[in-house]
Enzyme design. Structure first.
Site, PDB file in Angstrom:
ATOM      1  N   ASN A   7      37.010 -39.611 -14.758  1.00 36.65           N
ATOM      2  CA  ASN A   7      36.525 -40.294 -13.556  1.00 36.65           C
ATOM      3  C   ASN A   7      35.142 -39.722 -13.260  1.00 36.65           C
ATOM      4  OD1 ASN A   7      36.018 -41.359 -11.057  1.00 36.65           O
ATOM      5  ND2 ASN A   7      37.912 -40.659 -10.109  1.00 36.65           N
ATOM      6  N   ARG A  94      38.049 -44.441 -15.433  1.00 32.87           N
ATOM      7  CA  ARG A  94      38.093 -45.207 -14.185  1.00 32.87           C
ATOM      8  C   ARG A  94      36.730 -45.879 -14.029  1.00 32.87           C
ATOM      9  NH1 ARG A  94      36.786 -43.328  -8.270  1.00 32.87           N
ATOM     10  NH2 ARG A  94      37.471 -45.168  -7.173  1.00 32.87           N
ATOM     11  N   HIS A 183      40.890 -49.310  -5.186  1.00 34.25           N
ATOM     12  CA  HIS A 183      42.060 -48.428  -5.300  1.00 34.25           C
ATOM     13  C   HIS A 183      43.163 -49.150  -6.066  1.00 34.25           C
ATOM     14  CE1 HIS A 183      40.798 -46.209  -1.398  1.00 34.25           C
ATOM     15  NE2 HIS A 183      40.485 -45.448  -2.444  1.00 34.25           N
ATOM     16  N   ARG A 244      33.154 -43.730   5.928  1.00 35.65           N
ATOM     17  CA  ARG A 244      32.838 -45.171   5.934  1.00 35.65           C
ATOM     18  C   ARG A 244      33.360 -45.822   7.213  1.00 35.65           C
ATOM     19  NH1 ARG A 244      35.429 -46.319   0.112  1.00 35.65           N
ATOM     20  NH2 ARG A 244      35.035 -44.173  -0.513  1.00 35.65           N
ATOM     21  N   GLU A 388      46.753 -41.754  -9.834  1.00 40.64           N
ATOM     22  CA  GLU A 388      45.851 -42.726 -10.453  1.00 40.64           C
ATOM     23  C   GLU A 388      45.566 -42.375 -11.913  1.00 40.64           C
ATOM     24  OE1 GLU A 388      43.488 -42.214  -6.681  1.00 40.64           O
ATOM     25  OE2 GLU A 388      42.775 -44.184  -7.280  1.00 40.64           O
TER      26      GLU A 388
HETATM   27  P1  ADP Z   1      40.179 -39.245  -2.304  1.00 42.68           P
HETATM   28  O1  ADP Z   1      39.967 -40.526  -1.561  1.00 42.68           O
HETATM   29  O2  ADP Z   1      38.952 -38.412  -2.439  1.00 42.68           O
HETATM   30  O3  ADP Z   1      40.995 -39.389  -3.585  1.00 42.68           O
HETATM   31  P2  ADP Z   1      42.554 -37.928  -1.269  1.00 42.68           P
HETATM   32  O4  ADP Z   1      43.514 -39.041  -1.438  1.00 42.68           O
HETATM   33  O5  ADP Z   1      42.728 -36.723  -2.135  1.00 42.68           O
HETATM   34  O6  ADP Z   1      41.056 -38.385  -1.304  1.00 42.68           O
HETATM   35  O7  ADP Z   1      42.619 -37.470   0.249  1.00 42.68           O
HETATM   36  C1  ADP Z   1      41.807 -36.434   0.717  1.00 42.68           C
HETATM   37  C2  ADP Z   1      41.997 -36.332   2.214  1.00 42.68           C
HETATM   38  O8  ADP Z   1      43.367 -36.114   2.520  1.00 42.68           O
HETATM   39  C3  ADP Z   1      41.279 -35.136   2.832  1.00 42.68           C
HETATM   40  O9  ADP Z   1      39.939 -35.420   3.129  1.00 42.68           O
HETATM   41  C4  ADP Z   1      42.081 -34.931   4.091  1.00 42.68           C
HETATM   42  O10 ADP Z   1      41.522 -35.756   5.092  1.00 42.68           O
HETATM   43  C5  ADP Z   1      43.460 -35.444   3.772  1.00 42.68           C
HETATM   44  N1  ADP Z   1      44.462 -34.383   3.697  1.00 42.68           N
HETATM   45  C6  ADP Z   1      44.780 -33.602   2.645  1.00 42.68           C
HETATM   46  N2  ADP Z   1      45.762 -32.729   2.984  1.00 42.68           N
HETATM   47  C7  ADP Z   1      46.064 -32.984   4.277  1.00 42.68           C
HETATM   48  C8  ADP Z   1      46.992 -32.433   5.212  1.00 42.68           C
HETATM   49  N3  ADP Z   1      47.821 -31.458   4.895  1.00 42.68           N
HETATM   50  N4  ADP Z   1      47.018 -32.959   6.455  1.00 42.68           N
HETATM   51  C9  ADP Z   1      46.185 -33.967   6.800  1.00 42.68           C
HETATM   52  N5  ADP Z   1      45.302 -34.519   5.968  1.00 42.68           N
HETATM   53  C10 ADP Z   1      45.236 -34.047   4.722  1.00 42.68           C
END
Ligand code: ADP
Length: 404
Positions: A7, A94, A183, A244, A388
């Site tokens: 990716n 990706r 997504h 965003r 993913e």
């Molecule tokens: P991406 O869109 O970059 O793939 P992810 O699906 O990994 O992102 O999600 C990342 C986000 O998940 C972080 O920015 C945070 O906001 C949220 N996150 C991760 N762990 C927690 C948690 N324990 N509680 C609340 N939010 C969380």
């Protein structure tokens, strides 16, 4: 069969090496700040249930040099998991945008690269980087098939009345302006896993998936396919996200351009990188937003409530589109899988619509797919962790087997 998943971002590259016979993860990693003065490579190897981490901090001038170092780590005589790079059967990439010309995963050819290039206009940050990732692996893994898996894949299945915007029809014909959705890899994976979890035939599933992470999107799944999706021409539309803005009145764009003297690309950057949770309260990570709420920060509270409201509005509309036949609503991705407070807020007051959250189950931290609604909830509420990279690797393996 070992498959490498790539990716590639503009200044980063995430990768995973998977053993497809057991569907297990051998290595994963991330190279950050490619092209900057201080780069960082974090490489993780998974062996016998243990994780070993290697961190390398030095400049990585290009994606090619980063990938050369990753290959050296994968095949390192001591820390590596392969003897040499020839053990890698295929590479799955990706790719964010395939436009209308490609939706399904494809073996990369010159024509496919041309199409990825044509779609730079829709995804100026991601598509060029994705193409660079492909060109680098073509060079470093000669003769190994590269497969492109598009983020637009699942969303492309939506009906015409869902993908058209009510703009002059010629804009669709001339410029391809329509809803594509993103997504897709995650939404497709979750739809399959949801059907499996519920013991339903995938082609019969009707569900709503809430992929809530840094970028967030929702899909309405009808009879196993995508029936509607919240992201649009680009991944900007829909929910309030980390940076965003999601859906806003489009008239705000020319108004802000005029009043603030911004160019089209500046206002695009403002909506993509300086808005959402960040624009509202100064934080992008939900964990920070929660800390600020606890400290009494009203803006953080507003940001959380706006995110919840944006999820509820789309959830409600998808429940209506499914005409009472919803089999499940599913939370996934970083926020969806981990944030029990957000899940509780989204499900609050939804009993009349058949959604009844089990507060204890929702608060419990458990791994894997699980139900967090009460037994009498008409619509089960599920958490299903997304994967993913595995979905990209599975698509790559399928394509390889079909073309063998
Ligand atoms: P991406 O869109 O970059 O793939 P992810 O699906 O990994 O992102 O999600 C990342 C986000 O998940 C972080 O920015 C945070 O906001 C949220 N996150 C991760 N762990 C927690 C948690 N324990 N509680 C609340 N939010 C969380």
């Amino acid at each position: 069969m070992k498959i490498l998943v790539i990716n590639a971002g503009s200044s980063s590259c995430k990768y995973q090496l998977l053993e497809m016979d057991t569907q297990s993860l051998l290595c994963s990693g991330l190279v950050e700040r490619i092209g900057a003065r201080a780069g960082c490579l974090t490489h993780r190897t998974y062996r016998d249930g243990r994780e070993e981490k290697i961190v390398r901090e030095h400049p990585f001038p290009t994606h090619e040099e980063s990938m050369e170092e990753v290959i050296a780590l994968l095949a390192d005589p001591e820390a590596g998991v392969i003897k040499n790079k020839n053990e890698i059967a295929a590479i799955g990439h990706r790719v964010v945008h395939g436009g209308e010309k490609i939706a399904e995963p494809v073996l990369v050819t010159r024509r496919v690269k041309d199409i990825i290039r044509e779609c730079f206009m829709f995804s100026p940050l991601h598509n060029p980087a994705n193409l660079t990732g492909i060109e680098v692996t073509e060079k470093l893994f000669p003769g190994v098939p590269n497969v492109a898996v598009f983020d637009t894949e699942f969303g492309m299945g939506i009906p015409e009345e869902a993908y058209m915007y009510a703009l002059p029809y010629s804009l669709y014909e001339e410029l391809g302006i329509r809803r594509y959705g993103f997504h897709g890899t995650s939404h497709k994976y979750i739809a399959h896993r949801t059907a499996e979890y519920l013991g339903k035939a995938p082609g019969e599933l009707c569900s709503v998936t809430m992929h809530l992470g840094n970028g967030s999107s929702m899909t309405c799944v009808k009879n196993g396919g995508c029936f509607d999706t919240s992201m649009g021409l680009t991944p900007l539309e829909g929910l309030v996200m980390g940076t965003r803005c999601g859906s806003i009145d489009p008239a705000i764009v020319p108004f802000v351009m005029e009043k603030k003297g911004l160019s089209a690309s500046e206002v695009d950057a403002l909506m993509n990188k300086q808005s959402g949770l960040l624009g509202l309260c100064g934080h992008t990570d939900m964990r920070d937003v929660h800390s600020r709420i606890e400290a009494g920060d009203k803006r953080a509270d507003l940001a959380f409530n706006m995110l919840v409201r944006s999820v509820k509005k789309i959830l409600g509309s998808y429940l209506v589109l499914l005409e009472g036949k919803t089999d499940a609503v599913v939370f996934t991705a970083g926020i969806g899988e981990n944030d029990s407070l957000l899940r509780a807020a989204v499900c609050e007051g939804m009993e009349a619509f058949g959604i009844k959250l089990d507060r204890t189950e929702n608060s419990a931290r458990k791994p894997g797919a699980r139900t967090i609604s009460t037994p009498d909830s008409k619509i089960p509420v599920l958490i299903i962790p997304t994967n993913e990279e595995l979905q990209i690797a599975l698509a790559t393996k399928d394509l390889l087997e079909q073309s063998a």
